[in-house]
Design a protein around this motif. Structure first.
Motif, PDB file in Angstrom:
ATOM      1  N   GLY A  17       1.013  -0.901  -0.020  1.00 32.61           N
ATOM      2  CA  GLY A  17       0.275  -0.176   0.130  1.00 32.61           C
ATOM      3  C   GLY A  17       0.655   1.240  -0.171  1.00 32.61           C
ATOM      4  N   TRP A  18       1.942   1.189   0.470  1.00 30.24           N
ATOM      5  CA  TRP A  18       2.733   2.271   1.097  1.00 30.24           C
ATOM      6  C   TRP A  18       3.707   2.693  -0.390  1.00 30.24           C
ATOM      7  N   LEU A  19       3.916   1.367  -1.280  1.00 31.21           N
ATOM      8  CA  LEU A  19       4.194   1.811  -2.106  1.00 31.21           C
ATOM      9  C   LEU A  19       3.976   2.356  -3.255  1.00 31.21           C
ATOM     10  N   GLN A  20       2.378   1.746  -3.519  1.00 25.68           N
ATOM     11  CA  GLN A  20       1.349   2.405  -4.449  1.00 25.68           C
ATOM     12  C   GLN A  20       1.328   3.360  -4.465  1.00 25.68           C
ATOM     13  N   LEU A  21       0.843   4.694  -2.930  1.00 25.48           N
ATOM     14  CA  LEU A  21       0.941   5.612  -2.799  1.00 25.48           C
ATOM     15  C   LEU A  21       2.460   6.629  -3.491  1.00 25.48           C
ATOM     16  N   GLN A  22       3.644   6.151  -3.533  1.00 27.97           N
ATOM     17  CA  GLN A  22       4.958   6.316  -3.817  1.00 27.97           C
ATOM     18  C   GLN A  22       4.535   6.608  -5.058  1.00 27.97           C
ATOM     19  N   ILE A  23       4.243   5.766  -5.784  1.00 29.35           N
ATOM     20  CA  ILE A  23       4.491   5.489  -7.069  1.00 29.35           C
ATOM     21  C   ILE A  23       3.132   6.773  -7.560  1.00 29.35           C
ATOM     22  N   THR A 305      -5.255  -0.857   0.416  1.00 32.58           N
ATOM     23  CA  THR A 305      -3.992  -0.918  -1.158  1.00 32.58           C
ATOM     24  C   THR A 305      -3.921  -1.655  -1.378  1.00 32.58           C
ATOM     25  N   GLY A 306      -2.740  -1.896  -0.267  1.00 33.35           N
ATOM     26  CA  GLY A 306      -1.900  -3.043  -0.703  1.00 33.35           C
ATOM     27  C   GLY A 306      -2.431  -4.520  -1.359  1.00 33.35           C
ATOM     28  N   ARG A 307      -3.491  -4.920  -1.249  1.00 36.77           N
ATOM     29  CA  ARG A 307      -4.220  -5.960  -1.587  1.00 36.77           C
ATOM     30  C   ARG A 307      -5.041  -5.530  -2.968  1.00 36.77           C
ATOM     31  N   ASN A 308      -5.358  -4.579  -3.528  1.00 37.73           N
ATOM     32  CA  ASN A 308      -6.023  -4.446  -4.327  1.00 37.73           C
ATOM     33  C   ASN A 308      -4.670  -3.693  -5.505  1.00 37.73           C
ATOM     34  N   SER A 309      -3.207  -3.967  -5.581  1.00 35.75           N
ATOM     35  CA  SER A 309      -2.401  -3.237  -5.637  1.00 35.75           C
ATOM     36  C   SER A 309      -2.599  -2.905  -7.448  1.00 35.75           C
ATOM     37  N   LEU A 310      -3.561  -4.046  -8.155  1.00 35.51           N
ATOM     38  CA  LEU A 310      -2.973  -3.861  -9.532  1.00 35.51           C
ATOM     39  C   LEU A 310      -4.434  -2.505  -9.952  1.00 35.51           C
ATOM     40  N   ASN A 311      -5.708  -2.916  -8.963  1.00 37.78           N
ATOM     41  CA  ASN A 311      -6.493  -1.525  -9.506  1.00 37.78           C
ATOM     42  C   ASN A 311      -6.228  -0.159  -9.207  1.00 37.78           C
ATOM     43  N   VAL A 312      -5.139  -0.627  -8.261  1.00 36.19           N
ATOM     44  CA  VAL A 312      -5.430   1.180  -7.393  1.00 36.19           C
ATOM     45  C   VAL A 312      -3.402   1.276  -8.412  1.00 36.19           C
ATOM     46  N   PHE A 313      -2.839   0.953  -8.820  1.00 31.56           N
ATOM     47  CA  PHE A 313      -2.068   0.884 -10.079  1.00 31.56           C
ATOM     48  C   PHE A 313      -2.990   2.303 -10.858  1.00 31.56           C
ATOM     49  N   CYS A 314      -3.537   1.219 -11.451  1.00 33.76           N
ATOM     50  CA  CYS A 314      -3.928   1.697 -12.908  1.00 33.76           C
ATOM     51  C   CYS A 314      -4.810   2.776 -12.548  1.00 33.76           C
ATOM     52  N   VAL A 315      -5.722   2.367 -11.732  1.00 35.49           N
ATOM     53  CA  VAL A 315      -6.624   4.016 -11.032  1.00 35.49           C
ATOM     54  C   VAL A 315      -5.346   5.354 -11.012  1.00 35.49           C
ATOM     55  N   GLY A 316      -4.273   4.856 -10.280  1.00 40.87           N
ATOM     56  CA  GLY A 316      -3.144   6.075 -10.051  1.00 40.87           C
ATOM     57  C   GLY A 316      -2.742   6.648 -10.953  1.00 40.87           C
ATOM     58  N   LEU A 317      -2.702   5.437 -11.929  1.00 43.59           N
ATOM     59  CA  LEU A 317      -2.160   6.332 -13.199  1.00 43.59           C
ATOM     60  C   LEU A 317      -2.837   7.783 -14.220  1.00 43.59           C
ATOM     61  N   PHE A 318      -3.608   7.235 -14.020  1.00 43.64           N
ATOM     62  CA  PHE A 318      -5.188   8.774 -14.384  1.00 43.64           C
ATOM     63  C   PHE A 318      -4.741   9.345 -13.433  1.00 43.64           C
ATOM     64  N   PHE A 319      -5.191   9.616 -12.354  1.00 40.70           N
ATOM     65  CA  PHE A 319      -5.188  10.499 -10.595  1.00 40.70           C
ATOM     66  C   PHE A 319      -2.955  11.234 -11.433  1.00 40.70           C
ATOM     67  N   SER A 320      -3.086  10.714 -11.635  1.00 40.43           N
ATOM     68  CA  SER A 320      -1.157  11.358 -11.339  1.00 40.43           C
ATOM     69  C   SER A 320      -1.472  11.857 -12.592  1.00 40.43           C
ATOM     70  N   TYR A 321      -1.704  11.226 -14.037  1.00 45.01           N
ATOM     71  CA  TYR A 321      -1.501  12.008 -14.930  1.00 45.01           C
ATOM     72  C   TYR A 321      -2.446  14.203 -14.670  1.00 45.01           C
ATOM     73  N   LEU A 349      -7.275   6.599  -4.194  1.00 39.82           N
ATOM     74  CA  LEU A 349      -7.129   5.896  -4.324  1.00 39.82           C
ATOM     75  C   LEU A 349      -6.910   4.203  -3.140  1.00 39.82           C
ATOM     76  N   MET A 350      -7.350   5.159  -1.271  1.00 41.01           N
ATOM     77  CA  MET A 350      -7.348   4.497  -0.921  1.00 41.01           C
ATOM     78  C   MET A 350      -8.513   4.486  -0.364  1.00 41.01           C
ATOM     79  N   ALA A 351      -9.464   5.254  -0.424  1.00 37.60           N
ATOM     80  CA  ALA A 351     -10.925   5.249  -0.654  1.00 37.60           C
ATOM     81  C   ALA A 351     -11.533   3.761  -1.837  1.00 37.60           C
ATOM     82  N   LEU A 352     -10.997   4.260  -3.089  1.00 35.10           N
ATOM     83  CA  LEU A 352     -11.365   3.159  -3.992  1.00 35.10           C
ATOM     84  C   LEU A 352     -10.993   1.618  -3.658  1.00 35.10           C
TER      85      LEU A 352
END
Length: 368
Positions: A17-23, A305-321, A349-352
């Protein structure tokens, strides 16, 4: 006696989860938080190395468990749909992200932005670009990491079969391939004027090591023991990485350093591998594995967030852009927007992840 699935390791959920937020923060280009307040700013490696290593660890142990219970064919039947789902996820993200980049260029009137990020082939010849994306070799900006996971997963059955028969010697081809990248510059060709962002010929070494340790943990109950000499060596690598970064940032005096040669990411320079492994070992050695009851709301959300890494990562790409686009559109306001936007994105992302957890836990309706 059949192998038993190990209990859920809460520390790994929190770490992911922490790594996802850093990404997410690091992809929000222009963010002070993403540039300075993440671990990648103070060492050789970043979150990508840890995720690929942990993916190998988890998938390797899972494949061995499935193989023990139902044979090699059963393990393969479990793995192939996972690869197909990840491939489909990559293509969905590819199309959606391309649409976001093009729409943002039009809305903010920044002509050339999509082309600079490698998306012009999709605009001019989509009938060629989309099949090329399916080959994983057409990689506009932000589209480089999921292909590495797919390639590595495709090699997993052969890797496990080799480890079953040859033990650690089965990793020799992976080590030779990594050496060929470093010494001979081997790489895969990119399509559509893009480069393969994460050279799989090099990055596979982390996945292979993860598979080895994951398999070992399942078969022996522990991936690796705590040794004072290894702990000291890991601390030395982390300390060296911190010193190099401090010199590179101009915060301490030191010799002129070629950071690209030391920390090249595309071909996974050796210091990045050693730093990632050292960081993983320190966590394993100092934090015992156990299931934990997490108090409050923040830590459970981080674990989700860590247990749902793939979905969080994908949505995080859109958020970050979207955050990076706002920084470009309003550069004078970027220092004031940084904390609210990155914090809002992280909470989103954590809410997702929390919603995904609740939906997964909800019992299915009983048909009448």
């Amino acid at each position: 006696m059949p192998l038993q699935r190990p209990p859920r390791d809460t520390r790994l959920d929190l770490l992911r989860g922490w790594l996802q937020l850093q990404i997410f923060a690091s992809h929000a280009h222009g963010s002070f938080i993403g540039a300075w307040l993440i671990s990648a700013a103070w060492g050789f490696s970043d979150s990508s190395e840890q995720f690929l290593f942990l993916s190998g660890f988890a998938l390797g142990s899972l494949f061995v468990l499935k193989q023990d219970r139902g044979g090699f064919a059963a393990a393969l039947r479990d793995l192939l749909p996972r690869i197909a789902r990840l491939q489909m996820t990559h293509l969905i993200v590819f199309c959606g992200f391309g649409a976001l980049v093009i729409a943002t260029e039009m809305a903010l009137r920044t002509p050339g932005q999509a082309a600079a990020m490698g998306w012009s082939w999709l605009l001019t010849e989509p009938w060629l670009a989309l099949p090329a994306a399916a080959t994983l070799l057409y990689q506009p900006a932000y589209m480089g990491i999921l292909p590495v996971f797919i390639w590595c997963m495709l090699a997993l059955p052969l890797l496990i079969r080799g480890m079953d028969r040859l033990g650690a010697w089965a990793m020799l081809p992976a080590a030779a391939l990594y050496a060929a990248v470093q010494l001979r510059g081997w790489h895969l060709p990119g399509l559509g004027g893009t480069e393969v962002e994460f050279n799989p010929l090099a990055w596979q070494i982390l996945f292979v090591l993860g598979v080895w340790f994951g398999r070992r943990a399942l078969l022996r109950g522990r991936a690796i023991g705590r040794h004072p000499a290894l702990l000291a060596a890991a601390a030395a690598v982390l300390g060296l990485g911190l010193w190099v970064r401090l010199v590179g940032h101009g915060l301490v005096a030191g010799p002129a350093l070629d950071l690209q040669a030391i920390m090249g990411k595309q071909d996974l320079a050796l210091p990045r591998v050693l730093h990632a492994l050292a960081l993983a070992y320190v966590v394993v050695a100092l934090v015992p594995p156990r299931a934990m009851a997490l108090p409050g709301r923040l830590l459970p959300a981080l674990a989700a967030t860590g247990r749902n890494s793939l979905n969080v990562f994908c949505v995080g790409l859109f958020f970050s852009y979207a955050v990076a686009a706002l920084f470009r559109a309003f550069p004078a306001a970027a220092p004031w927007l940084d904390l609210p936007l990155v914090a809002a994105g992280s909470l989103g992302l954590m809410a997702l992840a929390a919603v995904a957890e609740r939906r997964r836990a909800k019992p299915a309706a009983v048909p009448r």
